[in-house]
Design a protein around this motif. Structure first.
Motif, PDB file in Angstrom:
ATOM      1  N   GLY A  76     -26.597 -14.533 -15.030  1.00 62.36           N
ATOM      2  CA  GLY A  76     -27.593 -13.347 -15.476  1.00 62.36           C
ATOM      3  C   GLY A  76     -28.002 -12.254 -15.493  1.00 62.36           C
ATOM      4  O   GLY A  76     -28.622 -11.493 -15.627  1.00 62.36           O
ATOM      5  N   GLY A  77     -26.351 -11.626 -15.295  1.00 60.26           N
ATOM      6  CA  GLY A  77     -26.382  -9.947 -15.721  1.00 60.26           C
ATOM      7  C   GLY A  77     -26.964  -8.965 -14.542  1.00 60.26           C
ATOM      8  O   GLY A  77     -26.662  -7.496 -14.368  1.00 60.26           O
ATOM      9  N   VAL A  79     -24.808  -8.021 -11.748  1.00 62.35           N
ATOM     10  CA  VAL A  79     -23.730  -7.195 -11.990  1.00 62.35           C
ATOM     11  C   VAL A  79     -23.846  -5.681 -12.933  1.00 62.35           C
ATOM     12  O   VAL A  79     -23.155  -4.851 -12.253  1.00 62.35           O
ATOM     13  N   ASP A  80     -24.039  -6.103 -14.193  1.00 55.67           N
ATOM     14  CA  ASP A  80     -24.795  -4.996 -15.077  1.00 55.67           C
ATOM     15  C   ASP A  80     -25.045  -4.531 -14.308  1.00 55.67           C
ATOM     16  O   ASP A  80     -25.224  -2.818 -14.516  1.00 55.67           O
ATOM     17  N   GLU A  81     -26.692  -4.422 -13.559  1.00 59.16           N
ATOM     18  CA  GLU A  81     -27.895  -3.670 -13.565  1.00 59.16           C
ATOM     19  C   GLU A  81     -27.303  -3.307 -11.929  1.00 59.16           C
ATOM     20  O   GLU A  81     -27.540  -1.632 -12.287  1.00 59.16           O
ATOM     21  N   LEU A  82     -26.584  -4.207 -11.036  1.00 58.87           N
ATOM     22  CA  LEU A  82     -26.194  -3.013 -10.047  1.00 58.87           C
ATOM     23  C   LEU A  82     -25.596  -1.658 -10.658  1.00 58.87           C
ATOM     24  O   LEU A  82     -25.543  -0.230  -9.769  1.00 58.87           O
ATOM     25  N   GLU A  83     -24.434  -2.198 -11.461  1.00 55.90           N
ATOM     26  CA  GLU A  83     -23.366  -1.043 -11.865  1.00 55.90           C
ATOM     27  C   GLU A  83     -24.309   0.227 -12.155  1.00 55.90           C
ATOM     28  O   GLU A  83     -23.376   1.429 -11.969  1.00 55.90           O
ATOM     29  N   LYS A  84     -25.140  -0.112 -12.969  1.00 59.55           N
ATOM     30  CA  LYS A  84     -26.086   0.825 -13.715  1.00 59.55           C
ATOM     31  C   LYS A  84     -26.609   1.751 -13.101  1.00 59.55           C
ATOM     32  O   LYS A  84     -27.146   3.398 -13.084  1.00 59.55           O
ATOM     33  N   ARG A  85     -26.914   1.137 -11.901  1.00 63.83           N
ATOM     34  CA  ARG A  85     -27.611   2.235 -10.618  1.00 63.83           C
ATOM     35  C   ARG A  85     -26.315   2.646  -9.876  1.00 63.83           C
ATOM     36  O   ARG A  85     -27.457   2.811  -8.684  1.00 63.83           O
ATOM     37  N   GLY A  86     -25.615   2.211  -9.925  1.00 66.02           N
ATOM     38  CA  GLY A  86     -24.349   2.932  -9.070  1.00 66.02           C
ATOM     39  C   GLY A  86     -24.089   1.418  -7.848  1.00 66.02           C
ATOM     40  O   GLY A  86     -23.616   2.549  -6.699  1.00 66.02           O
ATOM     41  N   VAL A  87     -24.030   0.916  -7.926  1.00 69.30           N
ATOM     42  CA  VAL A  87     -23.625  -0.205  -6.662  1.00 69.30           C
ATOM     43  C   VAL A  87     -22.811  -0.330  -6.881  1.00 69.30           C
ATOM     44  O   VAL A  87     -22.355  -1.506  -7.596  1.00 69.30           O
ATOM     45  N   LEU A  88     -22.045  -0.684  -6.003  1.00 68.32           N
ATOM     46  CA  LEU A  88     -20.219  -1.471  -6.144  1.00 68.32           C
ATOM     47  C   LEU A  88     -20.994  -2.599  -6.386  1.00 68.32           C
ATOM     48  O   LEU A  88     -21.247  -3.657  -5.147  1.00 68.32           O
ATOM     49  N   ALA A  89     -20.863  -3.453  -7.381  1.00 65.36           N
ATOM     50  CA  ALA A  89     -20.179  -4.990  -6.541  1.00 65.36           C
ATOM     51  C   ALA A  89     -18.942  -5.995  -6.847  1.00 65.36           C
ATOM     52  O   ALA A  89     -18.134  -5.920  -7.377  1.00 65.36           O
ATOM     53  N   PHE A  90     -19.027  -6.786  -6.096  1.00 67.02           N
ATOM     54  CA  PHE A  90     -17.321  -7.810  -6.599  1.00 67.02           C
ATOM     55  C   PHE A  90     -18.191  -9.232  -7.241  1.00 67.02           C
ATOM     56  O   PHE A  90     -18.749  -9.591  -6.762  1.00 67.02           O
ATOM     57  N   GLY A  91     -17.668  -9.193  -8.493  1.00 67.99           N
ATOM     58  CA  GLY A  91     -17.771 -10.254  -9.645  1.00 67.99           C
ATOM     59  C   GLY A  91     -18.212  -9.466 -10.666  1.00 67.99           C
ATOM     60  O   GLY A  91     -18.070  -8.238 -11.134  1.00 67.99           O
ATOM     61  N   ALA A  95     -21.086 -10.224 -19.550  1.00 63.12           N
ATOM     62  CA  ALA A  95     -20.473 -10.705 -20.829  1.00 63.12           C
ATOM     63  C   ALA A  95     -19.076 -10.851 -19.845  1.00 63.12           C
ATOM     64  O   ALA A  95     -18.921 -12.086 -20.828  1.00 63.12           O
ATOM     65  N   ALA A  96     -18.712 -10.673 -18.892  1.00 60.33           N
ATOM     66  CA  ALA A  96     -17.522 -11.120 -18.534  1.00 60.33           C
ATOM     67  C   ALA A  96     -17.534 -12.840 -18.031  1.00 60.33           C
ATOM     68  O   ALA A  96     -16.516 -13.127 -17.768  1.00 60.33           O
ATOM     69  N   ALA A  97     -18.669 -13.303 -17.460  1.00 58.78           N
ATOM     70  CA  ALA A  97     -19.348 -13.811 -17.118  1.00 58.78           C
ATOM     71  C   ALA A  97     -19.043 -15.240 -18.229  1.00 58.78           C
ATOM     72  O   ALA A  97     -19.118 -16.793 -17.665  1.00 58.78           O
ATOM     73  N   GLN A  98     -19.490 -14.704 -19.422  1.00 58.46           N
ATOM     74  CA  GLN A  98     -18.914 -15.707 -20.384  1.00 58.46           C
ATOM     75  C   GLN A  98     -18.031 -16.778 -20.197  1.00 58.46           C
ATOM     76  O   GLN A  98     -17.965 -17.833 -20.550  1.00 58.46           O
ATOM     77  N   LEU A  99     -16.511 -16.340 -18.978  1.00 58.70           N
ATOM     78  CA  LEU A  99     -16.171 -17.363 -18.999  1.00 58.70           C
ATOM     79  C   LEU A  99     -16.273 -18.716 -18.447  1.00 58.70           C
ATOM     80  O   LEU A  99     -15.672 -19.822 -18.441  1.00 58.70           O
ATOM     81  N   GLU A 100     -17.187 -18.633 -17.918  1.00 60.76           N
ATOM     82  CA  GLU A 100     -17.654 -19.630 -17.190  1.00 60.76           C
ATOM     83  C   GLU A 100     -18.963 -20.602 -17.709  1.00 60.76           C
ATOM     84  O   GLU A 100     -19.392 -21.026 -18.258  1.00 60.76           O
ATOM     85  N   GLY A 101     -19.492 -19.174 -18.474  1.00 59.05           N
ATOM     86  CA  GLY A 101     -20.868 -19.477 -19.089  1.00 59.05           C
ATOM     87  C   GLY A 101     -21.181 -20.439 -20.200  1.00 59.05           C
ATOM     88  O   GLY A 101     -22.069 -20.699 -20.408  1.00 59.05           O
ATOM     89  N   SER A 102     -20.047 -20.211 -21.033  1.00 56.77           N
ATOM     90  CA  SER A 102     -19.940 -21.200 -22.390  1.00 56.77           C
ATOM     91  C   SER A 102     -18.577 -21.892 -22.775  1.00 56.77           C
ATOM     92  O   SER A 102     -17.914 -20.548 -22.518  1.00 56.77           O
TER      93      SER A 102
END
Ligand code: AMP
Ligand code: GLY
Length: 428
Positions: A76-77, A79-91, A95-102
């Motif tokens: 659902g993205g 990590v993208d949102e967190l990174e955009k706001r400067g919050v570090l995330a493990f995951g 786009a990279a989660a497509q490895l599981e998502g599709s």
């Protein structure tokens, strides 16, 4: 530092226990968490799908790292949102989660980078899929492209079974996840999983495990999210591991970088160990549940430090250290799982089970009400034991399981059977 852990399963309880050991940790928040995580951190009632709400919470509580357990928020993205706001995330990012998502995305990537996997074809309409099935015959595997809670895969032993699976998928049995269908060659061999920690560039081999996906003893009945696991999986020998890292994980990391979607987080490779070597069955973009429950208790390094390094893009050169002991976990599920589980029944004597030597209990679908512990989901508790061998870990785990008083639940009685049989043959 303060950490926010997202999720509510046994996997997240196991991650919370491991994070708690870190001297770097100040406060641990779990959203939404469960009665098990409430004992070691602060459960918070956040709507994880509301990304701005999560970001506001991170600001208010000075969160230094967000650890995301399940796949949905990753796909659902979040990590993208967190990174955009400067919050570090493990995951990984969306786009990279497509490895599981599709599944189709991953199969095309395997084709482009010559990663060993089952031969396949992708379909967006029923007629060509039926034609392909008739041409190739059974056994054959039919998969809904998107997420389907582990239920979108049919390993068909007959052509009729394969045809009706394809028909059901295109008729909407899995909603949008089945709008595209992947049909693949049936692979023969033993399954095992390898987990790698990834920082976008580097992938470190983390640990191996073997799950038990079917609901019934002897691997019978429908697929579930996983009814038990053990780690390490001895079938993944150092030679097999080296092949998986070189032939599967490394080219995947390269491919994701080249596609502008470097992979960070835990990469879970579901493998079939065939006569021709290890082949990729599927990727997941997170730790497994219940695999995390057997991997993390064996970890001798600081999980929080490793997750921070992965998130920052500076994992160390050396692989993390693990105890040589075996861990084995048995999942206790509510009756009727993986169908609609019968919830609300009371679970007693969990404390007596937790007192067995080498045993840890993690919570998944439980809730507390009036001082009672009640079943509130499909997979409800995990009983994990450490031992010198799989047989010893298994004996301890079931000794603890037998102390739990829960008529509303059931479990498999044979978790670890392949490995116990191997140990037995080795000894005699
Ligand atoms: P997946 O959700 O892709 O992991 O598939 C669920 C299960 O279906 C796997 O754990 C395997 O047991 C089985 N499976 C998936 N793909 C194949 C395949 N190509 N050949 C044989 N079994 C498979
Ligand atoms: N146990 C399988 C999974 O986590 O996907």
């Amino acid at each position: 530092m303060n950490v926010l852990l997202i999720g509510s399963g046994g996997r997240e309880h196991a991650i919370a226990i491991a994070l708690k050991k870190s001297p770097l940790l100040k406060r641990l928040y779990i959203a939404p968490g469960n009665p098990g995580t409430a004992r070691i951190g602060n459960n918070v009632d956040l709507d994880v799908a509301d990304h701005s709400g999560v970001i506001d919470f991170c600001r208010e509580t000075a969160i230094a790292l967000v650890v995301i357990g399940p796949e949905q928020p990753l796909i659902g993205g979040l990590v993208d949102e967190l990174e955009k706001r400067g919050v570090l995330a493990f995951g990984p990012t969306r786009a990279a989660a497509q490895l599981e998502g599709s599944k189709g995305f991953t199969k095309d990537l395997c084709r482009d980078y010559r990663i060993p996997t089952a031969r396949y074809a992708r379909f967006r309409a029923l007629e060509p899929a039926m034609h392909y099935l008739r041409e190739n015959g059974a056994p054959i595997v039919v998969k809904a492209d998107g997420l389907a809670a582990g239920k979108g895969v049919v390993v068909a032993q007959t052509l009729a079974e394969a045809e009706s699976a394809a028909q059901a998928m295109f008729a909407g049995a899995f909603g949008a996840s089945g709008a595209e269908v992947v049909i693949e060659e049936y692979l023969e061999g033993e399954e095992a999983s390898l987990f790698a920690l990834c920082d976008g560039v580097r992938a470190l081999p983390f640990a191996t495990a073997q799950d038990h996906k079917r609901v019934g003893d002897g691997d019978t009945g429908p697929n579930t999210g996983g009814m038990g696991a053990y780690s390490p999986a001895s079938v993944v020998t150092p030679e097999v591991e080296a092949r998986v890292m070189n032939e599967i994980i490394a080219p995947t990391m390269r491919a994701m970088r080249e596609r502008g979607a470097p992979f960070k987080g835990a990469l879970y490779a579901g493998l079939m160990l065939t006569r021709d070597g290890p082949k990729l069955i599927e990727y997941n973009c997170r730790f497994g549940d219940p695999e995390a429950q057997v991997i993390l208790p064996r970890l001798e390094d600081d999980l929080l430090k490793l997750m921070l390094a992965a998130a920052r893009g500076d994992l160390p050169q050396d692989r993390p250290r693990f105890s040589p002991l075996t861990a084995l976990t048995v999942v206790l599920a509510a009756k009727n799982y993986p169908g609609t589980p019968m919830t609300g029944s009371e679970i007693r004597k969990v404390e007596s089970a937790a007192a067995v030597e080498g045993v840890t209990i993690t919570h998944a679908g439980t809730r507390e009400e009036g001082g009672k512990l009640l079943a509130a989901g499909g997979r409800v508790l995990n009983v994990t034991a450490l031992g010198e061998s799989v047989a010893e870990a298994q004996a301890r785990a079931y000794a603890a399981v037998d102390l739990i008083d829960w008529p509303g639940g059931f479990c498999r009685r044979d978790i670890g059977w392949r490995e116990v049989a191997r140990e037995h043959n080795y000894i005699t």
